[in-house]
Motif scaffolding. Sequence first.
Motif, PDB file in Angstrom:
ATOM      1  N   SER A  82       0.834  -1.212   0.000  1.00  0.00           N
ATOM      2  CA  SER A  82       0.000   0.000   0.000  1.00  0.00           C
ATOM      3  C   SER A  82       0.862   1.253   0.000  1.00  0.00           C
ATOM      4  O   SER A  82       0.378   2.336   0.304  1.00  0.00           O
ATOM      5  N   THR A  83       2.132   1.100  -0.335  1.00  0.00           N
ATOM      6  CA  THR A  83       3.057   2.230  -0.317  1.00  0.00           C
ATOM      7  C   THR A  83       3.162   2.845  -1.714  1.00  0.00           C
ATOM      8  O   THR A  83       3.254   2.128  -2.706  1.00  0.00           O
ATOM      9  N   GLY A  84       3.133   4.173  -1.755  1.00  0.00           N
ATOM     10  CA  GLY A  84       3.307   4.869  -3.024  1.00  0.00           C
ATOM     11  C   GLY A  84       2.031   5.080  -3.809  1.00  0.00           C
ATOM     12  O   GLY A  84       2.090   5.437  -4.986  1.00  0.00           O
ATOM     13  N   TYR A  85       0.887   4.916  -3.208  1.00  0.00           N
ATOM     14  CA  TYR A  85      -0.376   5.125  -3.916  1.00  0.00           C
ATOM     15  C   TYR A  85      -0.760   6.601  -3.949  1.00  0.00           C
ATOM     16  O   TYR A  85      -1.103   7.141  -5.003  1.00  0.00           O
ATOM     17  N   SER A  86      -0.718   7.275  -2.802  1.00  0.00           N
ATOM     18  CA  SER A  86      -1.079   8.692  -2.777  1.00  0.00           C
ATOM     19  C   SER A  86       0.102   9.583  -3.139  1.00  0.00           C
ATOM     20  O   SER A  86      -0.066  10.647  -3.737  1.00  0.00           O
ATOM     21  N   ALA A  87       1.306   9.151  -2.770  1.00  0.00           N
ATOM     22  CA  ALA A  87       2.522   9.916  -3.065  1.00  0.00           C
ATOM     23  C   ALA A  87       3.704   8.972  -2.926  1.00  0.00           C
ATOM     24  O   ALA A  87       3.648   7.983  -2.179  1.00  0.00           O
ATOM     25  N   ALA A  88       4.781   9.279  -3.620  1.00  0.00           N
ATOM     26  CA  ALA A  88       5.964   8.419  -3.590  1.00  0.00           C
ATOM     27  C   ALA A  88       6.479   8.259  -2.166  1.00  0.00           C
ATOM     28  O   ALA A  88       6.645   9.236  -1.438  1.00  0.00           O
ATOM     29  N   GLY A  89       6.695   6.993  -1.772  1.00  0.00           N
ATOM     30  CA  GLY A  89       7.290   6.704  -0.484  1.00  0.00           C
ATOM     31  C   GLY A  89       6.349   6.716   0.694  1.00  0.00           C
ATOM     32  O   GLY A  89       6.749   6.375   1.808  1.00  0.00           O
ATOM     33  N   VAL A  90       5.103   7.097   0.488  1.00  0.00           N
ATOM     34  CA  VAL A  90       4.134   7.168   1.578  1.00  0.00           C
ATOM     35  C   VAL A  90       3.402   5.835   1.700  1.00  0.00           C
ATOM     36  O   VAL A  90       2.919   5.285   0.709  1.00  0.00           O
ATOM     37  N   THR A  91       3.333   5.308   2.917  1.00  0.00           N
ATOM     38  CA  THR A  91       2.594   4.071   3.149  1.00  0.00           C
ATOM     39  C   THR A  91       1.157   4.412   3.499  1.00  0.00           C
ATOM     40  O   THR A  91       0.858   4.942   4.576  1.00  0.00           O
ATOM     41  N   ASP A  92       0.261   4.134   2.567  1.00  0.00           N
ATOM     42  CA  ASP A  92      -1.149   4.456   2.712  1.00  0.00           C
ATOM     43  C   ASP A  92      -1.915   3.303   3.351  1.00  0.00           C
ATOM     44  O   ASP A  92      -1.353   2.236   3.651  1.00  0.00           O
ATOM     45  N   VAL A  93      -3.206   3.501   3.537  1.00  0.00           N
ATOM     46  CA  VAL A  93      -4.089   2.490   4.109  1.00  0.00           C
ATOM     47  C   VAL A  93      -5.186   2.204   3.096  1.00  0.00           C
ATOM     48  O   VAL A  93      -6.036   3.058   2.819  1.00  0.00           O
ATOM     49  N   ALA A  94      -5.158   1.002   2.519  1.00  0.00           N
ATOM     50  CA  ALA A  94      -6.165   0.630   1.525  1.00  0.00           C
ATOM     51  C   ALA A  94      -7.406   0.136   2.239  1.00  0.00           C
ATOM     52  O   ALA A  94      -7.352  -0.808   3.041  1.00  0.00           O
ATOM     53  N   VAL A  95      -8.546   0.769   1.953  1.00  0.00           N
ATOM     54  CA  VAL A  95      -9.811   0.407   2.599  1.00  0.00           C
ATOM     55  C   VAL A  95     -10.695  -0.437   1.679  1.00  0.00           C
ATOM     56  O   VAL A  95     -11.781  -0.857   2.077  1.00  0.00           O
ATOM     57  N   ALA A  96     -10.214  -0.685   0.475  1.00  0.00           N
ATOM     58  CA  ALA A  96     -10.974  -1.517  -0.464  1.00  0.00           C
ATOM     59  C   ALA A  96     -10.034  -2.029  -1.539  1.00  0.00           C
ATOM     60  O   ALA A  96      -8.994  -1.426  -1.813  1.00  0.00           O
ATOM     61  N   HIS A  97     -10.398  -3.151  -2.117  1.00  0.00           N
ATOM     62  CA  HIS A  97      -9.718  -3.597  -3.324  1.00  0.00           C
ATOM     63  C   HIS A  97     -10.686  -4.371  -4.205  1.00  0.00           C
ATOM     64  O   HIS A  97     -11.731  -4.849  -3.752  1.00  0.00           O
ATOM     65  N   LYS A  98     -10.348  -4.460  -5.462  1.00  0.00           N
ATOM     66  CA  LYS A  98     -11.162  -5.189  -6.409  1.00  0.00           C
ATOM     67  C   LYS A  98     -10.949  -6.695  -6.246  1.00  0.00           C
ATOM     68  O   LYS A  98      -9.946  -7.136  -5.702  1.00  0.00           O
ATOM     69  N   GLY A  99     -11.922  -7.455  -6.701  1.00  0.00           N
ATOM     70  CA  GLY A  99     -11.763  -8.890  -6.816  1.00  0.00           C
ATOM     71  C   GLY A  99     -11.566  -9.272  -8.269  1.00  0.00           C
ATOM     72  O   GLY A  99     -11.474  -8.411  -9.143  1.00  0.00           O
TER      73      GLY A  99
END
Length: 359
Positions: free
Chosen positions: A153-170
Amino acid sequence: MDVADLTRELVSIPSHEDETAAGDFVESWLREQTAAAVERDEDGNVFARVGEGETTLALAGHHDVVPPDDSQVDADGSYVVERRDGRLYGRGTADMKGCVAAAMCALRDVDPAALGCELVFVSFVAEEAGCLGSEAAVDDGFAPDYAVVGEGSTGYSAAGVTDVAVAHKGRRGSTITAHGTAAHASEPESGENAIYRASDAVDVVRDLEFPSTDVMGHEVAGSVAVTEIDGGSAWNVVPERCEVTVDERTVPGERAPIERVEELPGVEWTVDQDLPPMACEDAAFADLVLGVAADSQDGTPEHVVKPHATDAGNLARAGTDCVVVGAAEPGEAHTADESVSLDVLERCYRIYRSVAERL
Protein backbone atom coordinates in the motif's frame (compact mmCIF):
# COMPACT_ATOMS: atom_id res chain seq x y z
CA MET A 1 16.86 -10.48 15.08
CA ASP A 2 15.43 -7.34 13.49
CA VAL A 3 12.96 -7.08 10.61
CA ALA A 4 15.68 -6.83 7.96
CA ASP A 5 17.53 -9.94 9.16
CA LEU A 6 14.32 -11.92 9.50
CA THR A 7 13.23 -10.87 6.02
CA ARG A 8 16.57 -12.00 4.59
CA GLU A 9 16.24 -15.40 6.27
CA LEU A 10 12.67 -15.88 5.08
CA VAL A 11 13.28 -14.64 1.54
CA SER A 12 16.21 -17.05 1.06
CA ILE A 13 13.87 -20.06 1.40
CA PRO A 14 12.37 -21.19 -1.95
CA SER A 15 8.58 -21.25 -1.80
CA HIS A 16 7.22 -20.99 -5.34
CA GLU A 17 6.63 -24.72 -5.93
CA ASP A 18 6.32 -25.88 -2.34
CA GLU A 19 5.99 -23.47 0.58
CA THR A 20 6.43 -26.15 3.25
CA ALA A 21 9.99 -25.13 4.15
CA ALA A 22 9.03 -21.48 4.47
CA GLY A 23 6.09 -22.45 6.65
CA ASP A 24 8.37 -24.61 8.78
CA PHE A 25 10.67 -21.64 9.30
CA VAL A 26 7.82 -19.30 10.24
CA GLU A 27 6.37 -21.84 12.67
CA SER A 28 9.72 -22.65 14.31
CA TRP A 29 10.68 -18.98 14.68
CA LEU A 30 7.36 -18.13 16.31
CA ARG A 31 7.69 -21.03 18.74
CA GLU A 32 11.25 -20.05 19.67
CA GLN A 33 10.98 -16.27 19.72
CA THR A 34 7.49 -15.55 21.02
CA ALA A 35 5.19 -16.58 23.85
CA ALA A 36 2.35 -17.12 21.38
CA ALA A 37 0.22 -20.21 20.99
CA VAL A 38 1.35 -21.46 17.58
CA GLU A 39 -0.45 -23.90 15.31
CA ARG A 40 -0.27 -25.10 11.72
CA ASP A 41 -3.46 -26.27 10.05
CA GLU A 42 -3.72 -29.16 7.60
CA ASP A 43 -3.46 -26.77 4.65
CA GLY A 44 -0.15 -25.33 5.87
CA ASN A 45 -1.40 -21.97 7.18
CA VAL A 46 0.53 -20.82 10.26
CA PHE A 47 -1.26 -19.12 13.17
CA ALA A 48 0.11 -17.56 16.37
CA ARG A 49 -2.06 -16.02 19.11
CA VAL A 50 -1.29 -13.75 22.05
CA GLY A 51 -3.47 -11.70 24.39
CA GLU A 52 -7.08 -12.03 25.37
CA GLY A 53 -10.24 -10.10 24.69
CA GLU A 54 -13.61 -10.21 23.02
CA THR A 55 -12.13 -8.55 19.92
CA THR A 56 -9.67 -10.30 17.62
CA LEU A 57 -7.16 -8.52 15.39
CA ALA A 58 -5.23 -10.44 12.74
CA LEU A 59 -1.93 -9.44 11.15
CA ALA A 60 -2.13 -11.40 7.91
CA GLY A 61 0.21 -12.28 5.06
CA HIS A 62 1.37 -15.19 2.91
CA HIS A 63 4.68 -17.00 2.54
CA ASP A 64 4.35 -18.40 -0.98
CA VAL A 65 5.80 -16.52 -3.97
CA VAL A 66 5.57 -16.57 -7.75
CA PRO A 67 8.33 -18.41 -9.66
CA PRO A 68 11.62 -16.52 -9.52
CA ASP A 69 13.57 -15.12 -12.44
CA ASP A 70 16.73 -17.09 -13.25
CA SER A 71 18.81 -14.25 -11.83
CA GLN A 72 17.08 -14.67 -8.47
CA VAL A 73 18.21 -18.28 -7.92
CA ASP A 74 21.63 -19.61 -6.89
CA ALA A 75 23.19 -22.73 -8.42
CA ASP A 76 22.12 -24.74 -5.36
CA GLY A 77 18.47 -23.72 -5.84
CA SER A 78 18.30 -21.21 -2.97
CA TYR A 79 17.07 -17.70 -3.59
CA VAL A 80 19.53 -14.85 -4.06
CA VAL A 81 19.08 -12.07 -1.48
CA GLU A 82 21.10 -8.87 -1.76
CA ARG A 83 21.15 -5.73 0.37
CA ARG A 84 22.17 -2.47 -1.22
CA ASP A 85 21.17 1.20 -1.20
CA GLY A 86 18.77 0.73 1.69
CA ARG A 87 16.80 -2.00 -0.05
CA LEU A 88 16.61 -5.77 0.04
CA TYR A 89 16.48 -7.48 -3.37
CA GLY A 90 15.11 -10.95 -4.05
CA ARG A 91 12.01 -12.93 -4.92
CA GLY A 92 9.39 -12.33 -2.25
CA THR A 93 10.97 -9.28 -0.63
CA ALA A 94 8.08 -7.04 -1.63
CA ASP A 95 5.41 -9.69 -2.17
CA MET A 96 5.39 -10.30 0.66
CA LYS A 97 7.84 -11.96 3.00
CA GLY A 98 9.11 -8.58 4.15
CA CYS A 99 5.80 -7.68 5.72
CA VAL A 100 5.34 -11.23 7.03
CA ALA A 101 8.62 -10.65 8.89
CA ALA A 102 7.44 -7.24 10.10
CA ALA A 103 4.24 -8.79 11.47
CA MET A 104 6.19 -11.61 13.14
CA CYS A 105 8.42 -9.09 14.90
CA ALA A 106 5.40 -7.01 15.92
CA LEU A 107 3.80 -10.07 17.49
CA ARG A 108 7.05 -10.84 19.33
CA ASP A 109 7.45 -7.34 20.71
CA VAL A 110 3.94 -6.44 21.90
CA ASP A 111 3.19 -6.79 25.60
CA PRO A 112 0.33 -9.33 25.76
CA ALA A 113 -0.75 -7.96 29.15
CA ALA A 114 -1.23 -4.50 27.62
CA LEU A 115 -3.38 -5.68 24.74
CA GLY A 116 -7.10 -5.05 24.76
CA CYS A 117 -7.70 -7.74 22.19
CA GLU A 118 -6.56 -11.13 21.03
CA LEU A 119 -3.79 -10.63 18.48
CA VAL A 120 -3.41 -13.29 15.79
CA PHE A 121 -0.56 -13.53 13.34
CA VAL A 122 -1.38 -15.64 10.29
CA SER A 123 0.66 -16.49 7.23
CA PHE A 124 -1.37 -18.18 4.53
CA VAL A 125 -0.27 -20.59 1.82
CA ALA A 126 -1.19 -20.51 -1.87
CA GLU A 127 -2.10 -16.84 -2.14
CA GLU A 128 -0.38 -16.67 -5.51
CA ALA A 129 -2.42 -19.71 -6.65
CA GLY A 130 -5.72 -17.92 -6.04
CA CYS A 131 -5.85 -17.15 -2.30
CA LEU A 132 -6.48 -20.84 -1.59
CA GLY A 133 -4.98 -20.85 1.89
CA SER A 134 -7.12 -18.02 3.19
CA GLU A 135 -10.17 -19.51 1.48
CA ALA A 136 -9.61 -22.79 3.32
CA ALA A 137 -9.03 -21.01 6.64
CA VAL A 138 -12.24 -19.02 6.30
CA ASP A 139 -14.16 -22.14 5.32
CA ASP A 140 -12.79 -23.74 8.50
CA GLY A 141 -14.16 -20.89 10.60
CA PHE A 142 -11.33 -18.36 10.79
CA ALA A 143 -13.08 -14.99 11.07
CA PRO A 144 -11.26 -12.34 13.16
CA ASP A 145 -13.09 -9.10 13.87
CA TYR A 146 -10.38 -6.98 12.25
CA ALA A 147 -7.38 -7.61 10.04
CA VAL A 148 -4.40 -5.69 8.73
CA VAL A 149 -3.20 -7.47 5.59
CA GLY A 150 0.41 -6.75 4.69
CA GLU A 151 0.09 -6.50 0.91
CA GLY A 152 1.50 -3.40 -0.76
CA SER A 153 0.00 0.00 0.00
CA THR A 154 3.06 2.23 -0.32
CA GLY A 155 3.31 4.87 -3.02
CA TYR A 156 -0.38 5.13 -3.92
CA SER A 157 -1.08 8.69 -2.78
CA ALA A 158 2.52 9.92 -3.07
CA ALA A 159 5.96 8.42 -3.59
CA GLY A 160 7.29 6.70 -0.48
CA VAL A 161 4.13 7.17 1.58
CA THR A 162 2.59 4.07 3.15
CA ASP A 163 -1.15 4.46 2.71
CA VAL A 164 -4.09 2.49 4.11
CA ALA A 165 -6.16 0.63 1.52
CA VAL A 166 -9.81 0.41 2.60
CA ALA A 167 -10.97 -1.52 -0.46
CA HIS A 168 -9.72 -3.60 -3.32
CA LYS A 169 -11.16 -5.19 -6.41
CA GLY A 170 -11.76 -8.89 -6.82
CA ARG A 171 -11.35 -11.03 -9.89
CA ARG A 172 -13.89 -13.29 -11.55
CA GLY A 173 -12.42 -15.29 -14.40
CA SER A 174 -14.90 -17.13 -16.59
CA THR A 175 -15.26 -19.01 -19.85
CA ILE A 176 -17.93 -18.61 -22.49
CA THR A 177 -18.33 -21.78 -24.55
CA ALA A 178 -20.17 -21.63 -27.85
CA HIS A 179 -21.36 -24.93 -29.37
CA GLY A 180 -22.14 -25.47 -33.02
CA THR A 181 -22.28 -28.20 -35.63
CA ALA A 182 -19.26 -29.13 -37.72
CA ALA A 183 -19.50 -29.11 -41.49
CA HIS A 184 -17.26 -28.82 -44.53
CA ALA A 185 -16.28 -25.20 -45.03
CA SER A 186 -17.40 -25.42 -48.70
CA GLU A 187 -20.97 -25.92 -47.41
CA PRO A 188 -21.16 -23.67 -44.36
CA GLU A 189 -24.94 -23.59 -44.44
CA SER A 190 -25.04 -27.27 -43.45
CA GLY A 191 -23.46 -26.55 -40.03
CA GLU A 192 -23.69 -24.08 -37.15
CA ASN A 193 -20.56 -21.95 -36.80
CA ALA A 194 -19.48 -21.87 -33.15
CA ILE A 195 -17.14 -18.94 -33.77
CA TYR A 196 -20.05 -16.85 -35.04
CA ARG A 197 -22.03 -17.71 -31.91
CA ALA A 198 -19.01 -16.85 -29.77
CA SER A 199 -18.71 -13.54 -31.63
CA ASP A 200 -22.31 -12.73 -30.70
CA ALA A 201 -21.43 -13.48 -27.06
CA VAL A 202 -18.39 -11.21 -27.27
CA ASP A 203 -20.68 -8.41 -28.47
CA VAL A 204 -22.85 -8.93 -25.38
CA VAL A 205 -19.80 -8.69 -23.09
CA ARG A 206 -18.49 -5.63 -24.90
CA ASP A 207 -21.76 -3.78 -24.31
CA LEU A 208 -21.94 -4.49 -20.57
CA GLU A 209 -21.61 -1.58 -18.17
CA PHE A 210 -18.66 -1.84 -15.80
CA PRO A 211 -19.63 -2.30 -12.14
CA SER A 212 -18.75 0.43 -9.67
CA THR A 213 -19.42 1.35 -6.05
CA ASP A 214 -18.29 3.76 -3.35
CA VAL A 215 -16.24 2.87 -0.28
CA MET A 216 -15.65 5.63 2.30
CA GLY A 217 -15.92 8.27 -0.39
CA HIS A 218 -13.66 6.47 -2.85
CA GLU A 219 -14.98 5.15 -6.14
CA VAL A 220 -14.14 1.52 -6.80
CA ALA A 221 -14.61 0.85 -10.50
CA GLY A 222 -14.53 -2.62 -11.99
CA SER A 223 -13.95 -3.78 -15.54
CA VAL A 224 -14.85 -6.57 -17.94
CA ALA A 225 -12.63 -7.67 -20.81
CA VAL A 226 -12.44 -10.55 -23.27
CA THR A 227 -8.84 -11.72 -23.06
CA GLU A 228 -8.62 -14.97 -25.08
CA ILE A 229 -10.52 -16.75 -27.83
CA ASP A 230 -9.95 -20.29 -29.07
CA GLY A 231 -11.97 -22.12 -31.69
CA GLY A 232 -11.79 -24.23 -34.82
CA SER A 233 -9.93 -27.38 -35.74
CA ALA A 234 -8.90 -26.92 -39.38
CA TRP A 235 -8.98 -24.34 -42.14
CA ASN A 236 -11.68 -26.21 -44.06
CA VAL A 237 -14.02 -27.16 -41.19
CA VAL A 238 -16.93 -25.11 -39.84
CA PRO A 239 -16.06 -25.08 -36.12
CA GLU A 240 -18.28 -26.89 -33.64
CA ARG A 241 -16.77 -25.31 -30.54
CA CYS A 242 -15.27 -21.97 -29.52
CA GLU A 243 -14.16 -20.78 -26.08
CA VAL A 244 -13.84 -17.18 -24.93
CA THR A 245 -12.02 -16.16 -21.73
CA VAL A 246 -13.41 -13.21 -19.78
CA ASP A 247 -11.56 -11.28 -17.07
CA GLU A 248 -13.80 -9.29 -14.74
CA ARG A 249 -12.50 -7.09 -11.95
CA THR A 250 -15.29 -7.13 -9.41
CA VAL A 251 -16.23 -4.53 -6.82
CA PRO A 252 -17.96 -4.95 -3.46
CA GLY A 253 -21.65 -5.69 -3.91
CA GLU A 254 -21.72 -5.43 -7.72
CA ARG A 255 -21.21 -7.87 -10.58
CA ALA A 256 -21.46 -7.46 -14.34
CA PRO A 257 -24.37 -9.57 -15.71
CA ILE A 258 -22.18 -11.79 -17.89
CA GLU A 259 -24.78 -14.55 -17.61
CA ARG A 260 -26.75 -12.73 -20.32
CA VAL A 261 -24.65 -14.55 -22.90
CA GLU A 262 -26.55 -17.73 -22.07
CA GLU A 263 -29.65 -16.21 -23.69
CA LEU A 264 -27.92 -16.84 -27.02
CA PRO A 265 -28.45 -20.25 -28.70
CA GLY A 266 -25.69 -22.77 -28.08
CA VAL A 267 -23.83 -20.61 -25.55
CA GLU A 268 -22.97 -21.50 -21.96
CA TRP A 269 -21.03 -19.63 -19.29
CA THR A 270 -18.89 -21.08 -16.46
CA VAL A 271 -16.99 -19.36 -13.65
CA ASP A 272 -13.40 -20.61 -13.28
CA GLN A 273 -12.13 -18.36 -10.48
CA ASP A 274 -13.88 -15.93 -8.17
CA LEU A 275 -11.58 -13.97 -5.86
CA PRO A 276 -13.72 -11.72 -3.63
CA PRO A 277 -13.30 -7.96 -3.46
CA MET A 278 -12.81 -6.23 -0.13
CA ALA A 279 -14.39 -3.18 1.47
CA CYS A 280 -13.80 -2.08 5.05
CA GLU A 281 -17.16 -1.27 6.62
CA ASP A 282 -15.85 0.03 9.95
CA ALA A 283 -14.80 3.63 9.42
CA ALA A 284 -13.51 3.95 12.99
CA PHE A 285 -11.08 1.08 12.47
CA ALA A 286 -9.93 2.47 9.12
CA ASP A 287 -9.38 5.88 10.72
CA LEU A 288 -7.49 4.35 13.65
CA VAL A 289 -5.07 2.61 11.28
CA LEU A 290 -4.70 5.78 9.21
CA GLY A 291 -3.84 7.73 12.36
CA VAL A 292 -1.24 5.15 13.33
CA ALA A 293 0.22 5.24 9.83
CA ALA A 294 0.44 9.03 9.98
CA ASP A 295 2.24 8.88 13.34
CA SER A 296 4.70 6.34 11.93
CA GLN A 297 6.07 8.39 9.01
CA ASP A 298 6.87 11.89 7.84
CA GLY A 299 4.51 11.74 4.86
CA THR A 300 0.74 12.13 4.95
CA PRO A 301 -0.96 8.81 4.23
CA GLU A 302 -4.46 8.53 2.80
CA HIS A 303 -7.21 6.00 2.48
CA VAL A 304 -6.77 4.43 -0.95
CA VAL A 305 -8.13 1.63 -3.14
CA LYS A 306 -6.04 -1.25 -4.49
CA PRO A 307 -6.66 -2.55 -8.03
CA HIS A 308 -6.17 -6.26 -7.38
CA ALA A 309 -7.33 -9.07 -5.11
CA THR A 310 -5.62 -10.19 -1.90
CA ASP A 311 -6.35 -12.55 0.98
CA ALA A 312 -8.34 -9.67 2.49
CA GLY A 313 -11.16 -10.57 0.10
CA ASN A 314 -11.69 -13.96 1.70
CA LEU A 315 -11.44 -12.46 5.18
CA ALA A 316 -14.02 -9.84 4.25
CA ARG A 317 -16.27 -12.63 3.00
CA ALA A 318 -16.11 -14.05 6.53
CA GLY A 319 -17.22 -10.72 8.01
CA THR A 320 -13.79 -9.36 8.94
CA ASP A 321 -13.23 -5.63 8.60
CA CYS A 322 -9.91 -5.38 6.74
CA VAL A 323 -7.42 -2.79 5.68
CA VAL A 324 -4.29 -3.37 3.62
CA VAL A 325 -1.03 -1.84 4.82
CA GLY A 326 2.28 -2.97 3.37
CA ALA A 327 5.69 -1.99 2.08
CA ALA A 328 5.41 -3.00 -1.57
CA GLU A 329 5.03 -0.19 -4.09
CA PRO A 330 3.25 -0.42 -7.46
CA GLY A 331 5.44 -2.25 -9.97
CA GLU A 332 7.76 -3.92 -7.41
CA ALA A 333 6.17 -7.35 -7.09
CA HIS A 334 6.72 -10.28 -9.48
CA THR A 335 9.65 -8.64 -11.27
CA ALA A 336 13.22 -9.77 -11.96
CA ASP A 337 14.54 -6.94 -9.76
CA GLU A 338 11.93 -7.20 -6.99
CA SER A 339 12.98 -5.28 -3.89
CA VAL A 340 11.68 -3.59 -0.78
CA SER A 341 12.76 -0.55 1.20
CA LEU A 342 14.16 -1.54 4.58
CA ASP A 343 13.03 1.76 6.08
CA VAL A 344 9.48 1.10 4.93
CA LEU A 345 9.59 -2.41 6.39
CA GLU A 346 10.52 -0.89 9.75
CA ARG A 347 7.65 1.56 9.29
CA CYS A 348 5.23 -1.31 8.69
CA TYR A 349 6.53 -3.02 11.83
CA ARG A 350 5.73 0.12 13.83
CA ILE A 351 2.26 0.37 12.28
CA TYR A 352 1.38 -3.27 12.96
CA ARG A 353 2.57 -3.12 16.55
CA SER A 354 0.87 0.22 17.25
CA VAL A 355 -2.47 -0.85 15.78
CA ALA A 356 -2.46 -3.89 18.05
CA GLU A 357 -1.62 -1.78 21.09
CA ARG A 358 -4.21 0.91 20.35
CA LEU A 359 -7.17 -1.15 19.17
